[in-house]
Design a protein around this motif. Structure first.
Motif, PDB file in Angstrom:
ATOM      1  N   SER A   1      71.837  88.488  26.967  1.00  0.00           N
ATOM      2  CA  SER A   1      72.233  87.755  25.854  1.00  0.00           C
ATOM      3  C   SER A   1      73.463  87.273  26.181  1.00  0.00           C
ATOM      4  O   SER A   1      74.284  86.345  25.491  1.00  0.00           O
ATOM      5  N   ARG A   2      74.083  87.371  27.295  1.00  0.00           N
ATOM      6  CA  ARG A   2      75.364  86.723  27.919  1.00  0.00           C
ATOM      7  C   ARG A   2      75.317  85.215  27.694  1.00  0.00           C
ATOM      8  O   ARG A   2      76.107  84.530  27.536  1.00  0.00           O
TER       9      ARG A   2
ATOM     10  N   TYR B   1      70.978  99.036  27.396  1.00  0.00           N
ATOM     11  CA  TYR B   1      71.995  98.163  27.070  1.00  0.00           C
ATOM     12  C   TYR B   1      72.421  97.159  28.330  1.00  0.00           C
ATOM     13  O   TYR B   1      72.801  96.121  28.037  1.00  0.00           O
ATOM     14  N   ARG B   2      72.027  97.646  29.462  1.00  0.00           N
ATOM     15  CA  ARG B   2      72.186  96.968  30.688  1.00  0.00           C
ATOM     16  C   ARG B   2      71.382  95.477  30.611  1.00  0.00           C
ATOM     17  O   ARG B   2      71.795  94.428  30.797  1.00  0.00           O
ATOM     18  N   TYR B   3      69.997  95.635  30.123  1.00  0.00           N
ATOM     19  CA  TYR B   3      69.337  94.498  30.115  1.00  0.00           C
ATOM     20  C   TYR B   3      69.536  93.577  28.935  1.00  0.00           C
ATOM     21  O   TYR B   3      69.497  92.374  29.066  1.00  0.00           O
ATOM     22  N   TYR B   4      69.861  94.321  27.901  1.00  0.00           N
ATOM     23  CA  TYR B   4      70.279  93.724  26.800  1.00  0.00           C
ATOM     24  C   TYR B   4      71.534  92.880  26.855  1.00  0.00           C
ATOM     25  O   TYR B   4      71.337  91.328  26.375  1.00  0.00           O
TER      26      TYR B   4
ATOM     27  N   THR C   1      67.459  92.662  41.979  1.00  0.00           N
ATOM     28  CA  THR C   1      66.970  92.727  40.606  1.00  0.00           C
ATOM     29  C   THR C   1      67.931  92.106  39.615  1.00  0.00           C
ATOM     30  O   THR C   1      69.094  92.329  39.714  1.00  0.00           O
ATOM     31  N   TYR C   2      67.446  91.700  38.672  1.00  0.00           N
ATOM     32  CA  TYR C   2      68.146  91.196  37.420  1.00  0.00           C
ATOM     33  C   TYR C   2      68.091  92.238  36.438  1.00  0.00           C
ATOM     34  O   TYR C   2      67.027  92.793  36.173  1.00  0.00           O
ATOM     35  N   PRO C   3      69.253  92.557  35.668  1.00  0.00           N
ATOM     36  CA  PRO C   3      70.439  91.871  35.966  1.00  0.00           C
ATOM     37  C   PRO C   3      71.169  92.238  37.112  1.00  0.00           C
ATOM     38  O   PRO C   3      71.127  93.612  37.521  1.00  0.00           O
TER      39      PRO C   3
END
Length: 216
Positions: free
Chosen positions: A103-104, A96-99, A39-41
């Motif tokens: 954003s990276r 936070y993990r998905y954001y 799964t992403y991320p």
């Protein structure tokens, strides 16, 4: 005029990361993923807060150990509060993990962007390998099915040839036996005719008039 002090946004502190012992680690200390599609991320590029040790869920129906079962100890207000805080912490961690992960590739450093592109290429390669493996497996199954159909067709042809051969031998044997019986019948009839003719000639020698009209 006195300037008002700036207010910093309220933040909830998160405990230090503590990696789980059930997740295998690579040489760099990051978790190692063994699944085909993740799964992403992905966990390799996730922040350490993704693996922060979360407090265990409290069972409100089970009273604390060492306490007597009285009405005051069976209240669940404190347990519900701790479970609610745990839920909010887990939601914040996932946010936070998905954001951060999304954003990276846009706002991250060149190294983070390169890691994102590398991860994308790796995921595409895994998907292509999985697709090729599925197509190869499907092709092998079709080959096996075709081989089974060809073998069954060859078996049917062999059975037809064997049945034709047996029928041919049976009819040939029947023809030969019928011919033998007919020849035997003809031979016996010829012998009988010769015997009758010989007998009639002998009768004519002794009785030439043939009053009974039996001689021809």
């Amino acid at each position: 005029m006195t300037a008002l002090p700036k207010l910093t946004p309220r933040q909830t502190p998160i405990s230090a990361p503590a990696f789980s012992r059930n997740i295998p680690l690579t040489t760099g200390g990051t978790p190692k993923m063994t699944a085909l599609h993740v799964t992403y991320p992905p966990l390799e590029r996730a922040y350490t807060t993704d693996f922060a040790k979360m407090p265990e869920r409290i069972n409100q129906l089970a009273p604390a150990e060492g306490r007597r079962r009285i009405n005051m100890n069976t209240e669940t207000a404190e347990a519900n509060y701790l479970n609610e805080q745990r839920k909010l912490l887990m939601q914040r961690r996932e946010h936070y993990r998905y954001y951060k992960a999304w954003s990276r590739p846009y706002y991250g450093t060149p190294q983070e962007k390169e890691e994102y592109r590398k991860e994308t290429r790796s995921m595409l390669k895994q998907q292509m390998d999985h697709k090729w493996s599925a197509e190869k497996q499907e092709f092998l199954e079709k080959v096996k099915e075709s081989q089974a159909a060809a073998a069954y067709d060859q078996k049917c042809n062999n059975e037809d040839v064997e049945n034709f051969r047996n029928r041919f031998l049976y009819l040939t044997k029947f023809r030969d036996e019928n011919k033998r019986l007919m020849e035997k019948f003809w031979l016996e009839r010829e012998r009988s005719k010769i015997f009758e003719d010989t007998y009639d000639r002998e009768q004519l020698r002794y009785n030439p008039i043939n009053w009974s009209c039996t001689l021809k």
